[in-house]
Scaffold this motif. Structure first.
Motif, PDB file in Angstrom:
ATOM      1  N   GLY A  52      -7.649  -4.873  -2.117  1.00  0.00           N
ATOM      2  CA  GLY A  52      -8.418  -3.779  -2.543  1.00  0.00           C
ATOM      3  C   GLY A  52      -9.283  -3.914  -3.783  1.00  0.00           C
ATOM      4  N   VAL A  53      -8.753  -4.222  -4.755  1.00  0.00           N
ATOM      5  CA  VAL A  53      -9.420  -4.472  -6.113  1.00  0.00           C
ATOM      6  C   VAL A  53     -10.596  -5.434  -6.012  1.00  0.00           C
ATOM      7  N   GLY A  54     -10.245  -6.593  -5.190  1.00  0.00           N
ATOM      8  CA  GLY A  54     -11.226  -7.805  -5.055  1.00  0.00           C
ATOM      9  C   GLY A  54     -12.176  -7.141  -4.050  1.00  0.00           C
ATOM     10  N   ALA A  55     -12.051  -6.445  -3.145  1.00  0.00           N
ATOM     11  CA  ALA A  55     -13.172  -5.819  -2.430  1.00  0.00           C
ATOM     12  C   ALA A  55     -14.041  -4.813  -3.249  1.00  0.00           C
ATOM     13  N   LEU A  56     -13.609  -4.207  -4.049  1.00  0.00           N
ATOM     14  CA  LEU A  56     -14.254  -3.215  -4.971  1.00  0.00           C
ATOM     15  C   LEU A  56     -15.191  -4.051  -5.813  1.00  0.00           C
ATOM     16  N   ARG A  57     -14.580  -5.252  -6.328  1.00  0.00           N
ATOM     17  CA  ARG A  57     -15.510  -6.016  -7.173  1.00  0.00           C
ATOM     18  C   ARG A  57     -16.796  -6.554  -6.331  1.00  0.00           C
ATOM     19  N   ALA A  82      -9.758   2.703  -1.101  1.00  0.00           N
ATOM     20  CA  ALA A  82      -8.687   2.005  -0.720  1.00  0.00           C
ATOM     21  C   ALA A  82      -7.740   1.710  -1.734  1.00  0.00           C
ATOM     22  N   ASN A  83      -6.466   1.347  -1.285  1.00  0.00           N
ATOM     23  CA  ASN A  83      -5.397   1.059  -2.330  1.00  0.00           C
ATOM     24  C   ASN A  83      -5.859  -0.173  -3.086  1.00  0.00           C
ATOM     25  N   GLU A  84      -5.216  -0.570  -4.092  1.00  0.00           N
ATOM     26  CA  GLU A  84      -5.595  -1.780  -4.724  1.00  0.00           C
ATOM     27  C   GLU A  84      -5.140  -3.109  -4.081  1.00  0.00           C
ATOM     28  N   LEU A  85      -4.248  -2.690  -3.423  1.00  0.00           N
ATOM     29  CA  LEU A  85      -3.618  -4.016  -2.616  1.00  0.00           C
ATOM     30  C   LEU A  85      -3.706  -3.975  -1.078  1.00  0.00           C
ATOM     31  N   SER A  86      -4.644  -3.013  -0.712  1.00  0.00           N
ATOM     32  CA  SER A  86      -4.910  -2.824   0.769  1.00  0.00           C
ATOM     33  C   SER A  86      -5.375  -4.299   1.113  1.00  0.00           C
ATOM     34  N   ASN A  87      -5.382  -4.731   2.281  1.00  0.00           N
ATOM     35  CA  ASN A  87      -6.150  -5.780   2.738  1.00  0.00           C
ATOM     36  C   ASN A  87      -7.189  -5.362   3.550  1.00  0.00           C
ATOM     37  N   ILE A  88      -8.244  -6.100   3.012  1.00  0.00           N
ATOM     38  CA  ILE A  88      -9.790  -5.853   3.372  1.00  0.00           C
ATOM     39  C   ILE A  88     -10.617  -6.871   3.810  1.00  0.00           C
ATOM     40  N   ALA A 135       0.879  -1.088  -0.087  1.00  0.00           N
ATOM     41  CA  ALA A 135      -0.166  -0.005  -0.036  1.00  0.00           C
ATOM     42  C   ALA A 135       0.899   1.377  -0.111  1.00  0.00           C
ATOM     43  N   GLY A 136       2.115   1.262   0.655  1.00  0.00           N
ATOM     44  CA  GLY A 136       2.872   2.495   0.779  1.00  0.00           C
ATOM     45  C   GLY A 136       3.593   3.065  -0.624  1.00  0.00           C
ATOM     46  N   LYS A 137       3.974   1.848  -1.258  1.00  0.00           N
ATOM     47  CA  LYS A 137       4.384   2.059  -2.707  1.00  0.00           C
ATOM     48  C   LYS A 137       3.237   2.775  -3.680  1.00  0.00           C
ATOM     49  N   GLU A 138       2.028   2.156  -3.575  1.00  0.00           N
ATOM     50  CA  GLU A 138       1.101   2.529  -4.280  1.00  0.00           C
ATOM     51  C   GLU A 138       0.572   4.058  -3.944  1.00  0.00           C
ATOM     52  N   GLU A 139       0.531   4.456  -2.564  1.00  0.00           N
ATOM     53  CA  GLU A 139       0.180   5.731  -2.291  1.00  0.00           C
ATOM     54  C   GLU A 139       1.079   6.757  -2.942  1.00  0.00           C
ATOM     55  N   ILE A 140       2.518   6.574  -2.692  1.00  0.00           N
ATOM     56  CA  ILE A 140       3.537   7.457  -3.263  1.00  0.00           C
ATOM     57  C   ILE A 140       3.380   7.666  -4.819  1.00  0.00           C
ATOM     58  N   GLU A 185     -14.003   2.700  -4.007  1.00  0.00           N
ATOM     59  CA  GLU A 185     -13.138   3.174  -5.197  1.00  0.00           C
ATOM     60  C   GLU A 185     -11.745   3.046  -4.716  1.00  0.00           C
ATOM     61  N   VAL A 186     -10.973   2.915  -5.806  1.00  0.00           N
ATOM     62  CA  VAL A 186      -9.427   2.670  -5.358  1.00  0.00           C
ATOM     63  C   VAL A 186      -8.788   4.223  -5.246  1.00  0.00           C
ATOM     64  N   GLY A 187      -8.361   4.497  -4.464  1.00  0.00           N
ATOM     65  CA  GLY A 187      -7.725   5.901  -4.251  1.00  0.00           C
ATOM     66  C   GLY A 187      -7.307   5.993  -2.825  1.00  0.00           C
TER      67      GLY A 187
END
Lengths: 278, 275
Positions: B234-239, B143-149, A105-110, B245-247
Motif C-alpha cells: 500500500g505504501v509503495g503504491a501510494l508513492r 488501502a492499508n499500508e501493507l495491502s497487496n496492490i 491488512a487485517g491487523k492494520e484495520e483493527i 490514501e492509506v486508510g
C-alpha cells in the motif's frame, strides 16, 4: 343546551386524551438501534482468536471444528466495536487475544479503528499474541498478559514463493530475520530482479512494523529492532522489554478500568451474545 | 357571570390542550416521515471476478463463509439499482480480489465510469490485476499500508499437449513477473500458439495500462513501466500514485462526507442480503 355543551367537552377531552397517549407512546419508542433500556455500566469482552483475516463473510469467528475457533474477521470485529460504541452502558472494551498472527491488512484495520475510538480499549493476552496478534494488542491503551502467555515474533514478516520453472522446483523464503543477509544463491534459479523485489517487500514490511510498534508502545525503534529476533517471550520478559504493561488476568484489567472510570463495571462477553453459542 | 367566565376558561384550556397534542403529534409525524438518513452503500468485491450472473452474486467456499467469486453482471445490477435510490449518496467498493475475467472487469469499469454518484474503492488485503483495474476506475482509492496492490497485466491458460502424450494446462502471461508462481510448461514457450497468445496479452496489457493512466491522471509511460505484474505494498503504491490514501472504510467515509458536505450512514449490501 347545557347537556349539549357537556357532551362536546366530553368528546374533546376524549380526543385530547387519545392524542396525548399517541404522542407520549411515539416519543418513548426507541429510535436508537442499540436498546435504550436502562442498563448497568459494563465492559464488553471481545475475543480475537486464531488467524486474523479480512474476509467479510466469516461470521465473527470461523470455527474449523466444533470446539475451537481458528480465525477472526477484522471487519466483523470492527463492526462489533462500532455497534457497541453507540451503547451508552458499554463504558470500555477488553480484547482477549489468543492469536498467532494473520493477514497484515487485517491487523492494520483493527488497529486503525481502535485509534478512532473514544472509549478505552485494553488487551488481555490469554494464551498467545504473536506477530499480527501482538500488533493489535499494541494498538490498545494498555496490555495485560497472563503469567503463562507467549508474546513475540512482533515484527515477523516473510515471503514464501514456491514455483516450478522449466521443470525445476524453485523455493524462495525470505523472513524478517534473514532479509539482510540472504543472497540470490539461497533462492536458486530465481531471476535477480524477482529476488530483489521479494527482498525489498520483506524489508519494507519489517521497517513499517518496527516503526509502528515503537510508536504505539512509546519505545525506541532500536529497542524494538533489538528484540525483534527474539523468538518468543514469556510475560515477565515482555514486561521488562516494555511490550506489555502488567502481568494479570481479565479480572485485573476490569479492576483497573473500574478505577480509571470510577464506576463498577459488569463484565459482558460478546461470545455469549452470539446466536448458537453455548 | 362567574359561571360564564368559568366555562370560557374551561374552553380555553381545552383548546390549548388540543393544540399541544396536535403540536406533539406533528413533531412526531415529521420525525417519522423524515426520509431515512443519507447513506453510503458498501459493496463487496471479494474473490475472483467473473462476468456471468450466478443465482447468488457472492459465491462462497465449501464452509459457506468465504466469498470465492463475485459476478460483474450482478455488481452492475446493484450499482444501477442504487444509483436511482435517493437515500444512497455514494458507493464504496470493498475490494479483496486477486483479479479475474477481463470481460467481467471491462463491463464493470464501464458502469463505474457512467455513475453520476461518487464511487470510491477501499482495498482490504489485495487488489491485484483485474481487482486493481476496477479500483483504478473509481474516484479515489484507499488501502492499508501493507495491502497487496498492482499485478497489472494479463494471463491466460492454454491446453498444451506435448508430443501428443501429456495434456497440460499451461499459463501464458504478459510479463515474466506476472503469475510467476505457476508452472510454465517446458517446451510450450517455443510453440507458435504461445508466441501469438503472449503478443495478444502484451497488447491487452498496454491498453489496460493506458486506461489506468487516464483514470488515475498519471503519465502513460509511468504506468506502462509498472505494468509488469509487480505487486506493490500500500505504501509503495501510494508513492507511485496507484492509490490516493492509506486508510480503510471509515477514512473513506470521512472523505466522502467532506466531499458531499453531509453526514453519511454506512449501509452494507452484504447485510441487506441476509435481511
Amino acid at each position: 343546551m347545557k347537556s349539549e355543551w357537556k357532551l362536546r367537552i366530553f368528546i374533546m377531552i376524549a380526543i385530547i386524551e387519545f392524542l396525548m397517549i399517541l404522542a407520549i407512546y411515539s416519543q418513548i419508542t426507541p429510535q436508537n438501534p442499540v436498546s435504550s433500556k436502562k442498563k448497568f455500566p459494563a465492559v464488553l469482552v471481545i475475543n480475537i482468536d486464531g488467524e486474523i483475516i479480512t474476509s467479510n463473510f466469516f461470521g465473527i469467528y470461523e470455527e474449523r471444528d466444533q470446539n475451537r475457533t481458528n480465525g477472526t474477521s477484522s471487519m466483523n470485529i470492527i463492526r462489533m466495536l462500532e455497534y457497541f460504541s453507540e451503547d451508552d452502558s458499554i463504558k470500555a472494551f477488553i480484547l482477549e487475544i489468543d492469536s498467532y498472527g494473520g493477514q497484515t491488512a487485517g491487523k492494520e484495520e483493527i488497529a486503525r479503528y481502535i485509534k478512532r475510538m473514544d472509549k478505552p480499549v485494553i488487551t488481555v493476552i490469554t494464551n498467545k499474541a504473536l506477530s499480527s496478534g501482538y500488533f493489535v494488542a499494541a494498538s490498545t491503551d494498555k496490555i495485560y498478559a497472563k503469567k503463562s502467555s507467549q508474546i513475540g515474533e512482533i515484527t515477523k514478516t516473510f515471503v514464501y514463493v514456491d514455483r516450478t520453472r522449466k521443470g525445476q522446483k524453485q523455493v524462495c523464503t525470505i523472513t524478517s530475520s534473514t532479509y539482510k543477509t540472504i543472497s540470490l544463491a539461497d533462492c536458486n534459479g530465481f531471476d535477480p530482479i524477482i529476488f530483489e523485489k521479494l527482498r525489498a517487500q520483506v524489508a519494507g514490511s519489517h521497517e513499517l512494523l518496527v516503526s509502528h510498534i515503537a510508536e504505539m508502545r512509546g519505545l525506541s525503534e532500536s529497542s524494538i529492532e533489538n528484540i525483534s529476533n527474539v523468538k518468543i517471550m514469556n510475560s515477565e520478559e515482555a514486561l521488562k522489554s516494555g511490550l506489555i504493561d502488567e502481568v494479570g488476568t481479565t479480572n485485573d484489567a476490569v479492576a483497573w478500568l473500574e478505577d480509571e472510570l470510577n464506576t463498577h463495571l459488569k463484565i459482558l462477553y460478546l461470545r455469549d451474545m452470539l446466536p448458537g453459542k453455548k | 357571570m362567574k359561571n360564564k367566565a368559568h366555562t370560557l376558561l374551561k374552553n380555553i384550556i381545552v383548546i390549548e390542550l388540543v393544540l399541544i397534542a396536535i403540536g406533539l403529534l406533528f413533531i412526531q409525524f415529521h420525525k417519522l416521515s423524515d426520509k431515512p438518513a443519507s447513506s453510503v452503500l458498501i459493496i463487496d468485491i471479494h474473490g475472483e471476478i467473473v462476468d456471468s450472473a450466478h443465482s447468488n452474486s457472492y459465491h462462497k467456499d465449501t464452509s459457506g463463509k468465504n466469498a470465492v467469486s463475485v459476478s460483474a453482471e450482478e455488481l452492475i445490477g446493484i450499482l444501477q439499482h442504487y444509483e436511482n435510490d435517493d437515500n444512497i449518496k455514494a458507493f464504496i467498493l470493498d475490494i479483496d480480489s486477486n483479479g479475474g475475467s477481463s470481460a467481467g472487469s471491462d463491463i464493470l469499469i464501464k458502469q463505474i465510469r457512467q455513475m453520476k454518484k461518487p464511487v470510491i474503492a477501499v482495498v482490504r488485503d489485495q487488489a491485484l490485476s483485474a481487482g486493481y483495474y476496477i479500483a483504478s476506475a473509481t474516484e479515489r482509492i484507499f488501502a492499508n499500508e501493507l495491502s497487496n496492490i498492482g499485478d497489472i497485466g494479463h494471463t491466460s491458460i492454454i491446453g498444451y499437449t506435448k508430443d501428443d502424450l501429456n495434456y497440460k494446462e499451461c499459463y501464458v502471461s504478459s510479463s515474466e513477473f506476472k503469475r510467476m508462481y505457476y508452472d510454465d510448461c517446458e517446451g510450450f514457450e517455443r510453440t507458435q500458439i504461445y508466441k501469438e497468445k503472449k503478443n495478444h496479452l502484451i497488447k491487452a496489457t498496454d491498453i489496460m495500462a493506458r486506461e489506468i493512466a487516464t483514470f488515475r491522471n498519471l503519465p502513460e509511460d509511468h504506468v506502462l513501466k509498472l505494468a509488469d505484474g509487480t505487486i506493490f505494498s500500500g505504501v509503495g503504491a501510494l508513492r507511485l500514485g496507484l492509490i490516493d490514501e492509506v486508510g480503510g472504510l471509515h477514512e473513506a467515509v470521512d472523505w466522502l462526507e467532506g466531499e458531499l458536505g453531509m453526514e453519511l450512514d454506512i449501509v452494507y449490501y452484504r447485510e441487506m442480503m441476509h435481511e
